[in-house]
Structures are given as C-alpha cells and as structure tokens.
Motif scaffolding. Structure first.
Motif, short mmCIF file in Angstrom:
data_model
loop_
_atom_site.label_atom_id
_atom_site.label_comp_id
_atom_site.label_asym_id
_atom_site.label_seq_id
_atom_site.Cartn_x
_atom_site.Cartn_y
_atom_site.Cartn_z
N GLY A 56 0.82 -1.21 0.00
CA GLY A 56 0.00 0.00 0.00
C GLY A 56 0.85 1.26 0.00
N ILE A 57 1.93 1.27 0.79
CA ILE A 57 2.83 2.42 0.82
C ILE A 57 3.49 2.61 -0.54
N SER A 58 3.77 1.49 -1.23
CA SER A 58 4.36 1.58 -2.58
C SER A 58 3.45 2.35 -3.52
N PHE A 59 2.15 2.04 -3.49
CA PHE A 59 1.20 2.79 -4.31
C PHE A 59 1.21 4.27 -3.95
N ALA A 60 1.24 4.55 -2.63
CA ALA A 60 1.22 5.94 -2.17
C ALA A 60 2.49 6.68 -2.61
N MET A 61 3.64 6.03 -2.51
CA MET A 61 4.91 6.66 -2.90
C MET A 61 4.96 6.92 -4.40
N LEU A 62 4.49 5.94 -5.19
CA LEU A 62 4.50 6.12 -6.64
C LEU A 62 3.55 7.22 -7.07
N ALA A 63 2.42 7.36 -6.36
CA ALA A 63 1.50 8.45 -6.67
C ALA A 63 2.16 9.80 -6.41
N ALA A 383 8.45 -3.72 -7.76
CA ALA A 383 9.67 -3.71 -8.56
C ALA A 383 9.90 -2.34 -9.19
N TYR A 384 8.83 -1.67 -9.63
CA TYR A 384 9.01 -0.35 -10.24
C TYR A 384 9.45 0.68 -9.20
N LEU A 385 8.88 0.63 -7.99
CA LEU A 385 9.32 1.55 -6.94
C LEU A 385 10.79 1.31 -6.61
N LEU A 386 11.19 0.05 -6.54
CA LEU A 386 12.58 -0.28 -6.25
C LEU A 386 13.49 0.24 -7.36
N LYS A 397 14.44 5.04 2.58
CA LYS A 397 13.09 4.56 2.89
C LYS A 397 12.37 4.09 1.62
N TYR A 398 12.63 4.74 0.48
CA TYR A 398 11.99 4.34 -0.77
C TYR A 398 12.53 2.98 -1.23
N LYS A 399 13.83 2.80 -1.11
CA LYS A 399 14.44 1.52 -1.48
C LYS A 399 13.92 0.40 -0.58
N LEU A 400 13.81 0.69 0.71
CA LEU A 400 13.37 -0.32 1.67
C LEU A 400 11.92 -0.74 1.40
N VAL A 401 11.05 0.24 1.18
CA VAL A 401 9.64 -0.06 0.90
C VAL A 401 9.51 -0.86 -0.39
N GLY A 402 10.24 -0.43 -1.44
CA GLY A 402 10.20 -1.15 -2.71
C GLY A 402 10.70 -2.57 -2.58
N LEU A 403 11.78 -2.77 -1.80
CA LEU A 403 12.35 -4.09 -1.62
C LEU A 403 11.39 -5.02 -0.89
#
Length: 473
Positions: A56-63, A383-386, A397-403
């Motif tokens: 869910g956080i990945s979707f929020a970060m990508l947005a 994978a795209y966030l990573l 934090k972005y790398k960690l969430v994506g991973l």
C-alpha cells in the motif's frame, strides 16, 4: 478533468475499502479456523500485514513520485518495464477484475436464496439457476447504466453502500470483544488438534503458510485509488486513501478472525458452513444475527461489484491511449465515462454469467485461475518503486519499501503454486493477440525490443506445459 468526474478523499477511501471487503470476509472465521491455531493465526497476520502495508505504501509513494501517471496498475508497469509488460499488467488485471466481479453477483444471489429457497423449492440455489441468471444480468446492466451516468455519481453510491456494509462488521467486532474468553482463545494455541492420520504435518510453519494462502486474495483492491487517480480532486488523496483503506481493512480482518476464536473453540468454527460469521454472531445474539450478516453480505458484494466495475472500465481506456487496447476504448461519453470500455466489460460479464448458468461449478476454477493473474501486476508495482528509487537515488526509505513489497509479491507468486500460474499463461495468450492487433492499428507496425521478444518466447514455451496440464486436468 472537469469537476463532474472528480472524487474526494472519502469516496476514494470507500472505493479502496469496498473493493477489498467483498464476500471473503464473511467466511474468514471458518477458513482460518480450518487450517490454523491461535499462534499460527497471529504469525500469519503479522507477516501478511507487513507485506500488504508496504504494498500500500508503494502505491502511495509512486502516486507522489509520478503524479502525472494515471491508472496505477497499468501505467506504473508500462513506465518501469515497457509497453508489453504494461499490457500484461493491464490485461491480467482487467481479466481478474471482470471474471472476479461475476463471482460477486453469483454470491449475492446465493445469499438471497437463503431467504427464498426451501428444501422443496429452489429459486436461486448456488447463484447458477435460470432465475439467478436473470437477476444477475439485470444487476449487471443496472450498474452499467449507473457507471455510464458518471464516475463521480457511481463513487458516491459506493460511498453510501460502504457505510452500510461496514457498520454490521463493526457491530460484530464489538460483540465478539464483549463475548471473548481468553481460555477459549488459548484452548488450541498450537493447533495440535489439526493433525490427523491423513495429514500428520500440522506444524506451526505449515499452519502459517496455509493462513497466508487464504489472505492472498482478501486484499485484492488495494490499488483502487491508484487506478482512479485521474479522477481524484487532489493527487495527494490517492496515497492517503490507499493507506487509510488498507489500515482500516487490515484491522477489521485481524479483529474478526482473532476474536472469533475467542468466542467459540477453533474446531467448532472450522465445522461451520459459510458465511461462518453468521454462525458466530448467531451464537452470541440469536437468530437475527444470521439475518443481519446475510443482508450485509448482499450489500457488500453488490457494492464491491460497483467499485470493481469502475476499475475494469478504467484500465482498458488508459491502455487504448497507448495502443495496448483497441482505439474504440478511448472515446468518452457526455459524462466523461469511457463507454466503449464499459460496454466491453459488461458484455464480458454477461458472457461469464451465461457460462456459470450453463456449466455450474466449473466457474470456481476459472475464478481461481483469473485471480492468480493479479499477482504479476502486484509484483511489478514493488519492482518499479525499487527501480525508480535507484534511478533517482532516492532516500533509503523508498528503497526499503520497494524491496519489501517486491519480496512479499514474489513470495505470494511462489505460494500460489505452479498449477494456477500455468493456467494463467493460457489466459495471457489471447491477450497477446489483442495486443498485436492494437499495436498494428495504433503504430502501423509491431514494436518489440530484445527484452520483450524474450518475454514472448518464454510465454510461448510455457504454453506447452500449460496446454498439457489443461488437457489432462
């Protein structure tokens, strides 16, 4: 985007919650009790909770990172991995949603049957009688009419329906907390009673894996706000709606399953018929509890049908703009709704309803196969966030969430098993033909790089064992 199609934070959050809370939540007490004791239940929910929150956080970060990208599931995959992978994500997601929402209609009319059917008179049965087919078809075209009037109006109806279906769930949680007994919850702490001569392996890790296999599907819909992102009044609301929706839904799932095992012994819940929440509530308050849950189930699945129809309409429309789907899906009606995409989705639902009526139980296998197609789109989000976090050299934090989101998605792909993943290959193949047709019409030629050619080759190779498995199943 005009104000007539814009959706506020409350309506976006309701769409996320409504799409995740369909029919599965009403069967969770029995589903979980049948495979795990209290200890494994806690561990399973902990792992699943962490994984789904990070997704869910990945979707929020990508947005936040890519606010110009509309549609989430499709556009993130396309931006990160090219046109072909973007199409596979869109096709898999569209097929999953379209076939899945047929299940909502079938379950709704099966629930209606509990009020109308008797041992001597079956009107709706398991949702696959002729009367059920007529009723389900009427609802499908009613929702078609409602969505065609405007995305904002449909989202408003869904918001009201979400309140109606969530309220009884909160009542159940409150009553279960009141009737909860610690000694009942601890009575089969390790789930030792699950071991049988036929199935001696009932260790904690086996139980945990079995609980997580159940929770694979109950969070489908987490992407709702991202899919409808272009209709959001504020782009920031996309991330907020996703996080709030996931948190609320996770809290309800955990509370319902854990508290139920403190109201009745695990083995007793495991023997209940579904929707088992009705049986647990009836134990606490009497017969009216079963009526309440049955009514709640009907409202729940019909509002989920509405929200999923919005998603299934949006994805082909966005794909058509980039040549992944036919150009006829691009055009909007006077209410700014992609009418061609909506009609295509509704006609597909109508065909599936006809097949359910004609074939009966065979629908269940199709539903499981199609649902497995959501796993690859979810993997591509993490994978795209990573990938993006390394390309832009973003904070840790972005790398960690994506991973974490990527690892979790890979795990659920593994947990789904090769059987259904091979079957899903067969459902991707007609999609490839649609993609080739659309590309030729849109660009005048097929455009594939070396990586995409390799993916098509792998798909062609996997088609051989997939066809063999299908013929011998």
């Amino acid at each position: 985007m005009s104000s007539k199609s814009q959706i506020g934070l409350a309506a976006l959050t309701a769409l996320v919650i409504s799409s995740m809370i369909g029919s599965g939540i009403f069967s969770l007490p029995q589903n979980m009790a049948a495979v795990a004791g209290s200890q494994a239940l806690l561990i399973g929910w902990l792992i699943t909770g962490i994984g789904i929150i990070f997704l869910g956080i990945s979707f929020a970060m990508l947005a936040k990172l890519r606010p110009e990208l509309d549609g989430g599931i499709y556009t993130y995959a396309r931006a990160g991995f090219g046109d072909l992978m973007g199409f596979f994500s869109a096709w898999g997601y569209w097929l999953c949603t379209t076939v899945g929402i047929v299940g909502y209609l079938v379950v709704a009319f099966e629930a209606v049957g509990t009020f109308t059917d008797t041992p001597d008179f079956v009107l709706f049965g398991k949702g696959n009688t002729f009367a059920a087919f007529l009723g389900e078809s009427a609802v499908a075209w009613l929702v078609y009419w409602l969505v065609a009037r405007g995305i904002k109006e449909a989202a408003g109806v869904n918001l009201a329906a979400t309140f109606v279906k969530v309220f009884p769930l909160i009542v159940f949680i409150g009553l279960a907390a009141y009737f909860f007994k610690a000694d009942v919850f601890m009575g089969d702490w390790t789930g030792a009673s699950l071991a049988t001569p036929e199935n001696p392996d009932a260790g904690i890790m086996t139980q945990v894996k079995n609980t997580m296999l159940i929770t694979l599907w109950v969070f489908t819909g987490i992407e709702g706000a991202a899919v409808l992102s272009k209709h959001a009044k504020s782009r920031a609301d996309v991330g907020r709606a996703t996080i709030i929706g996931v948190s609320v839904t996770l809290a309800m799932y955990v509370a319902i399953t854990l508290l139920a095992q403190g109201v009745l012994p695990r083995a007793e819940i495991a023997e209940m018929s579904n929707p088992s929440m009705a049986g647990v509530l009836a134990h606490m308050v009497g017969g009216w509890g079963k009526v309440l849950i049955s009514f709640c189930l009907i409202v729940s699945v019909l509002s989920s049908y509405l929200s999923w129809t919005l998603y299934a309409t949006e994805i082909p429309h966005l794909g058509a703009k980039n040549g992944a789907f036919p150009a006829s899906f691009i055009k909007l009606n006077a209410n700014e709704v992609p009418h061609g995409s909506l009609l295509f989705t509704t006609l597909t639902v109508q065909l599936c309803l006809f097949l359910v009526w004609q074939t009966g139980n065979s629908y269940e296998a199709l539903l499981l196969i199609s649902t497995s197609m959501i796993l690859i789109p979810y993997f591509l989000i993490g994978a795209y966030l990573l990938k993006l976090s390394f390309e832009r050299q973003l904070p840790l934090k972005y790398k960690l969430v994506g991973l974490i989101a990527t690892v979790y998605a890979l795990w659920i792909v593994y947990a789904a098993g090769t059987e259904y993943l091979l079957f899903s290959v067969l459902l991707y193949l007609p999609g490839v033909l649609l993609f080739l047709y659309s590309q030729r019409k849109h660009h005048g030629a097929w455009r594939f790089n070396g990586w995409e050619k390799a993916v098509l080759l792998v798909l062609a190779v996997l088609a051989v064992p997939a066809v063999y498995q299908f013929l011998n199943s």
